[in-house]
Design an enzyme around this catalytic site. Sequence first.
Site, PDB file in Angstrom:
ATOM      1  N   ASN A 214     -14.695 -58.854 -95.680  1.00  0.00           N
ATOM      2  CA  ASN A 214     -14.760 -56.936 -95.572  1.00  0.00           C
ATOM      3  C   ASN A 214     -14.370 -56.896 -94.175  1.00  0.00           C
ATOM      4  O   ASN A 214     -15.422 -56.929 -93.140  1.00  0.00           O
ATOM      5  CB  ASN A 214     -16.269 -56.825 -96.152  1.00  0.00           C
ATOM      6  CG  ASN A 214     -16.414 -55.383 -95.877  1.00  0.00           C
ATOM      7  OD1 ASN A 214     -15.423 -54.534 -95.286  1.00  0.00           O
ATOM      8  ND2 ASN A 214     -18.073 -54.921 -95.678  1.00  0.00           N
TER       9      ASN A 214
ATOM     10  N   LYS B 191     -14.412 -53.879 -92.632  1.00  0.00           N
ATOM     11  CA  LYS B 191     -15.367 -52.723 -92.407  1.00  0.00           C
ATOM     12  C   LYS B 191     -14.232 -51.835 -91.714  1.00  0.00           C
ATOM     13  O   LYS B 191     -13.122 -51.875 -91.845  1.00  0.00           O
ATOM     14  CB  LYS B 191     -16.629 -52.909 -91.461  1.00  0.00           C
ATOM     15  CG  LYS B 191     -17.220 -54.019 -92.064  1.00  0.00           C
ATOM     16  CD  LYS B 191     -18.655 -54.308 -91.552  1.00  0.00           C
ATOM     17  CE  LYS B 191     -19.558 -55.521 -92.505  1.00  0.00           C
ATOM     18  NZ  LYS B 191     -20.727 -55.804 -91.875  1.00  0.00           N
TER      19      LYS B 191
ATOM     20  N   HIS C 235     -22.436 -51.389-100.526  1.00  0.00           N
ATOM     21  CA  HIS C 235     -22.697 -52.080 -99.353  1.00  0.00           C
ATOM     22  C   HIS C 235     -23.653 -51.368 -98.704  1.00  0.00           C
ATOM     23  O   HIS C 235     -23.856 -50.080 -98.562  1.00  0.00           O
ATOM     24  CB  HIS C 235     -21.502 -52.100 -98.573  1.00  0.00           C
ATOM     25  CG  HIS C 235     -21.345 -53.019 -97.267  1.00  0.00           C
ATOM     26  ND1 HIS C 235     -22.192 -52.788 -96.210  1.00  0.00           N
ATOM     27  CD2 HIS C 235     -20.971 -54.260 -97.179  1.00  0.00           C
ATOM     28  CE1 HIS C 235     -22.257 -53.773 -95.213  1.00  0.00           C
ATOM     29  NE2 HIS C 235     -21.368 -54.822 -95.977  1.00  0.00           N
TER      30      HIS C 235
ATOM     31  N   GLU D 273     -24.287 -50.713 -95.499  1.00  0.00           N
ATOM     32  CA  GLU D 273     -24.029 -49.842 -94.878  1.00  0.00           C
ATOM     33  C   GLU D 273     -23.709 -48.351 -95.483  1.00  0.00           C
ATOM     34  O   GLU D 273     -23.990 -47.413 -94.766  1.00  0.00           O
ATOM     35  CB  GLU D 273     -22.743 -50.121 -93.760  1.00  0.00           C
ATOM     36  CG  GLU D 273     -23.355 -51.291 -92.920  1.00  0.00           C
ATOM     37  CD  GLU D 273     -22.157 -52.413 -92.584  1.00  0.00           C
ATOM     38  OE1 GLU D 273     -21.044 -51.840 -92.761  1.00  0.00           O
ATOM     39  OE2 GLU D 273     -22.430 -53.411 -92.019  1.00  0.00           O
TER      40      GLU D 273
ATOM     41  N   GLU E  53     -26.714 -59.449 -99.701  1.00  0.00           N
ATOM     42  CA  GLU E  53     -26.429 -59.432 -98.397  1.00  0.00           C
ATOM     43  C   GLU E  53     -27.811 -58.904 -97.766  1.00  0.00           C
ATOM     44  O   GLU E  53     -28.095 -57.818 -97.771  1.00  0.00           O
ATOM     45  CB  GLU E  53     -25.296 -58.296 -97.886  1.00  0.00           C
ATOM     46  CG  GLU E  53     -23.967 -58.898 -98.309  1.00  0.00           C
ATOM     47  CD  GLU E  53     -22.951 -58.176 -97.563  1.00  0.00           C
ATOM     48  OE1 GLU E  53     -22.060 -59.006 -97.016  1.00  0.00           O
ATOM     49  OE2 GLU E  53     -22.834 -57.346 -97.243  1.00  0.00           O
TER      50      GLU E  53
ATOM     51  N   GLY F 237     -24.229 -58.684 -89.277  1.00  0.00           N
ATOM     52  CA  GLY F 237     -23.824 -58.348 -87.909  1.00  0.00           C
ATOM     53  C   GLY F 237     -24.874 -58.847 -86.842  1.00  0.00           C
ATOM     54  O   GLY F 237     -24.736 -58.399 -85.652  1.00  0.00           O
TER      55      GLY F 237
ATOM     56  N   SER G 242     -23.466 -62.602 -91.510  1.00  0.00           N
ATOM     57  CA  SER G 242     -23.183 -63.567 -90.388  1.00  0.00           C
ATOM     58  C   SER G 242     -22.918 -65.126 -90.971  1.00  0.00           C
ATOM     59  O   SER G 242     -23.231 -66.178 -90.540  1.00  0.00           O
ATOM     60  CB  SER G 242     -24.592 -63.874 -89.732  1.00  0.00           C
ATOM     61  OG  SER G 242     -25.025 -62.691 -89.197  1.00  0.00           O
TER      62      SER G 242
HETATM   63  P1  13P Z   1     -21.309 -60.141 -90.981  1.00  0.00           P
HETATM   64  O1  13P Z   1     -20.427 -61.121 -91.501  1.00  0.00           O
HETATM   65  O2  13P Z   1     -20.495 -59.196 -89.695  1.00  0.00           O
HETATM   66  O3  13P Z   1     -22.581 -60.174 -90.936  1.00  0.00           O
HETATM   67  O4  13P Z   1     -21.045 -58.846 -92.211  1.00  0.00           O
HETATM   68  C1  13P Z   1     -21.646 -59.159 -93.239  1.00  0.00           C
HETATM   69  C2  13P Z   1     -21.076 -58.117 -94.225  1.00  0.00           C
HETATM   70  O5  13P Z   1     -21.633 -57.141 -94.133  1.00  0.00           O
HETATM   71  C3  13P Z   1     -19.965 -58.228 -95.147  1.00  0.00           C
HETATM   72  O6  13P Z   1     -19.924 -57.265 -96.107  1.00  0.00           O
END
Ligand code: 13P
Length: 257
Positions: free
Chosen positions: A10, A12, A100, A102, A172, A178, A218
């Site tokens: 992903n 983003k 997601h 976010e 997640e 992140g 992560s």
């Molecule tokens: P990270 O791997 O950067 O922690 O992000 C995870 C994520 O939100 C994947 O959708």
Amino acid sequence: MARKPIMAGNWKMNLDHLQAIQVVQQLAYHLDTTDYDATDVVVIPPFTALRSIQTLIEGDRLPIGLGAQNCHWEAAGAFTGEVSAPMLAKLRAQYVICGHSERRTLFGDSDEIVNRKVRAVLAHGMTPIMCVGESEEQRTAGEQEHVVSGQVTAGLHDVTGDQAADLVVAYEPIWAIGTGKTATSEDAQVMCAAVRGVVRELYDGSVADSIRIQYGGSVKPGNVRDLMAQADIDGALVGGASLDPDDFAVICRFART
Ligand code: 13P
């Protein structure tokens, strides 16, 4: 029944279409048929790069799946700035991320909206990657299983067993996204097993056995093997590390000895 692992990157809101092409070319350079046979590999670029990546994948006959990060639940209409499921299906996207964290926290995607998106994606022949996960406060309060099972149940409302069997759920935990903090493999396993348990309750054992459950938060080359050794973890939804094709290739090749 053995579930085929699925590694999805992903990206983003990162990589313009030229950078995206470079990343996929480099990824393809690292991977071979053995890797694709062992693991489904999926890239999920921003909307602006979908067309470029579609033509690259199809032109070079790369066995890499294409996904989108979001969609609207309506097929068309006065929704300025939105992109619909049939538009994505026309680009031969196979996967769409729904809910997601976010989007849930920054853009108001409620459980009900996530469910509408999941059903729109299914109605157009694509596979939802439905994201669930608890916040740090919820985990501290010991509410993680309650929160996540509620999200799974609401997200799968009016989804049939046949549809659910082919779906991907990504667990997640928000506090691990992140941040460099990964859930321990054991914690991730407990939660992915809980998700499978909810699916078993909602449908039956065969749907629970075939639905694929990813861990996200992560994931890096250094921790992927431990995570993938867990019985209920069928893949990873990778953010930061998927922007580096060398790292993402190592993650996709986790099964190599
Ligand atoms: P990270 O791997 O950067 O922690 O992000 C995870 C994520 O939100 C994947 O959708």
